[in-house]
Design a protein around this motif. Sequence first.
Motif, mmCIF file in Angstrom:
data_model
loop_
_atom_site.group_PDB
_atom_site.id
_atom_site.type_symbol
_atom_site.label_atom_id
_atom_site.label_comp_id
_atom_site.label_asym_id
_atom_site.label_seq_id
_atom_site.Cartn_x
_atom_site.Cartn_y
_atom_site.Cartn_z
ATOM 1 N N ARG A 62 0.864 -1.184 0.000
ATOM 2 C CA ARG A 62 0.000 0.000 0.000
ATOM 3 C C ARG A 62 0.897 1.230 0.000
ATOM 4 N NH1 ARG A 62 -5.090 1.734 4.001
ATOM 5 N NH2 ARG A 62 -5.795 3.411 2.622
ATOM 6 N N ASP A 116 -6.403 5.719 5.450
ATOM 7 C CA ASP A 116 -7.807 5.471 5.801
ATOM 8 C C ASP A 116 -8.179 4.018 5.555
ATOM 9 O OD1 ASP A 116 -8.099 8.150 6.414
ATOM 10 O OD2 ASP A 116 -8.756 8.691 4.391
ATOM 11 N N ASP A 117 -9.189 3.559 6.278
ATOM 12 C CA ASP A 117 -9.721 2.202 6.080
ATOM 13 C C ASP A 117 -10.490 2.193 4.754
ATOM 14 O OD1 ASP A 117 -10.932 -0.243 6.159
ATOM 15 O OD2 ASP A 117 -12.139 0.137 7.948
ATOM 16 N N LEU A 143 -4.457 -3.560 6.447
ATOM 17 C CA LEU A 143 -4.424 -2.534 5.399
ATOM 18 C C LEU A 143 -3.977 -1.176 5.949
ATOM 19 C CD1 LEU A 143 -7.689 -3.428 3.431
ATOM 20 C CD2 LEU A 143 -5.337 -3.633 2.589
ATOM 21 N N CYS A 144 -4.209 -0.943 7.230
ATOM 22 C CA CYS A 144 -3.871 0.357 7.832
ATOM 23 C C CYS A 144 -2.615 0.296 8.701
ATOM 24 C CB CYS A 144 -5.064 0.876 8.642
ATOM 25 S SG CYS A 144 -6.559 1.093 7.658
ATOM 26 N N GLN A 145 -1.830 -0.793 8.569
ATOM 27 C CA GLN A 145 -0.674 -0.967 9.463
ATOM 28 C C GLN A 145 0.397 0.099 9.274
ATOM 29 O OE1 GLN A 145 1.917 -4.658 7.888
ATOM 30 N NE2 GLN A 145 -0.262 -5.041 7.673
ATOM 31 N N ARG A 171 -8.745 -5.149 7.885
ATOM 32 C CA ARG A 171 -8.726 -3.684 8.074
ATOM 33 C C ARG A 171 -7.444 -3.244 8.793
ATOM 34 N NH1 ARG A 171 -15.119 -3.203 9.002
ATOM 35 N NH2 ARG A 171 -15.486 -1.823 7.217
ATOM 36 N N LYS A 172 -7.102 -3.995 9.835
ATOM 37 C CA LYS A 172 -5.911 -3.674 10.624
ATOM 38 C C LYS A 172 -4.660 -3.791 9.749
ATOM 39 C CE LYS A 172 -3.786 -4.833 15.079
ATOM 40 N NZ LYS A 172 -3.773 -5.782 16.207
ATOM 41 N N GLU A 186 -6.958 -13.439 4.958
ATOM 42 C CA GLU A 186 -7.081 -12.009 4.669
ATOM 43 C C GLU A 186 -6.658 -11.719 3.223
ATOM 44 O OE1 GLU A 186 -7.690 -12.880 8.386
ATOM 45 O OE2 GLU A 186 -5.591 -13.073 7.773
ATOM 46 N N TYR A 206 -20.068 -6.182 3.012
ATOM 47 C CA TYR A 206 -18.863 -5.360 2.957
ATOM 48 C C TYR A 206 -18.501 -5.052 1.513
ATOM 49 C CZ TYR A 206 -18.251 -6.991 7.781
ATOM 50 O OH TYR A 206 -18.435 -7.286 9.105
ATOM 51 N N ARG A 261 -15.677 -0.799 3.457
ATOM 52 C CA ARG A 261 -16.927 -0.167 3.873
ATOM 53 C C ARG A 261 -17.888 -1.236 4.365
ATOM 54 N NH1 ARG A 261 -21.226 1.267 0.138
ATOM 55 N NH2 ARG A 261 -19.835 0.547 -1.522
#
Length: 229
Positions: free
Chosen positions: A151, A215-216, A209-211, A206-207, A162, A226, A219
Amino acid sequence: MSIDQPCVLLVEDEPAQREVLLYNLEADGFAVQSAENGEEALELVREGPPDLIVLDWMLPRVSGIEVCRQLKSRAETRAIPIIMLSARSEEVDRVRGLETGADDYVVKPYSVVELMARVRAQLRRTRPASVGERLEYQGIALDAETHRVTRDGETLKLGPTEFRLLSTFMEKPGRVWSREQLLDRVWGRDIYVDTRTVDVHIGRLRKALCQHGGDDPLRTVRGAGYALG
């Protein structure tokens, strides 16, 4: 059957042809279901939609063209790619097959190598991650061949579940997936898993992807499921 394997439904009434195609599809890494007539094919699709259908035109009970017409007229099966096989080489027959909704039309006798290439081409369009394509969405890049996710250039650590969830979302950004649909796609149709398990793994995704911040991108759609983006 590996959950990552695309599922192909092979509908062919001629035993020798069916065996050759079954062997080659499995050798190419696909999970294969087979049917000998149109009635059986429709029943198998009702039980669990495959990722692609290889469908002979001339079938007992219900013809291939009628199977195609029925599946393409239903919202829940319309998007399944269908490759029609036929000994009919006339342009009018090819046009009829395509107008009924077939995504591709292959005339017998055909090259098995070419048919496998056409199968992969259709799956590249509908399930790109399953054939090793690289997917990108708003700074997130997923390489299905190396199982690597980044990312904004930063490598993300994801567990196998995941990774499969993210592959599913990235193949169709914006699409809302219900928990049941995610269970079928990610865990497999024959495995019983509680729908709450989906929520747990969505939380982990989610965790992950945002490590490194950001933004998350996932949705939650209340009462529906989802979506990515």
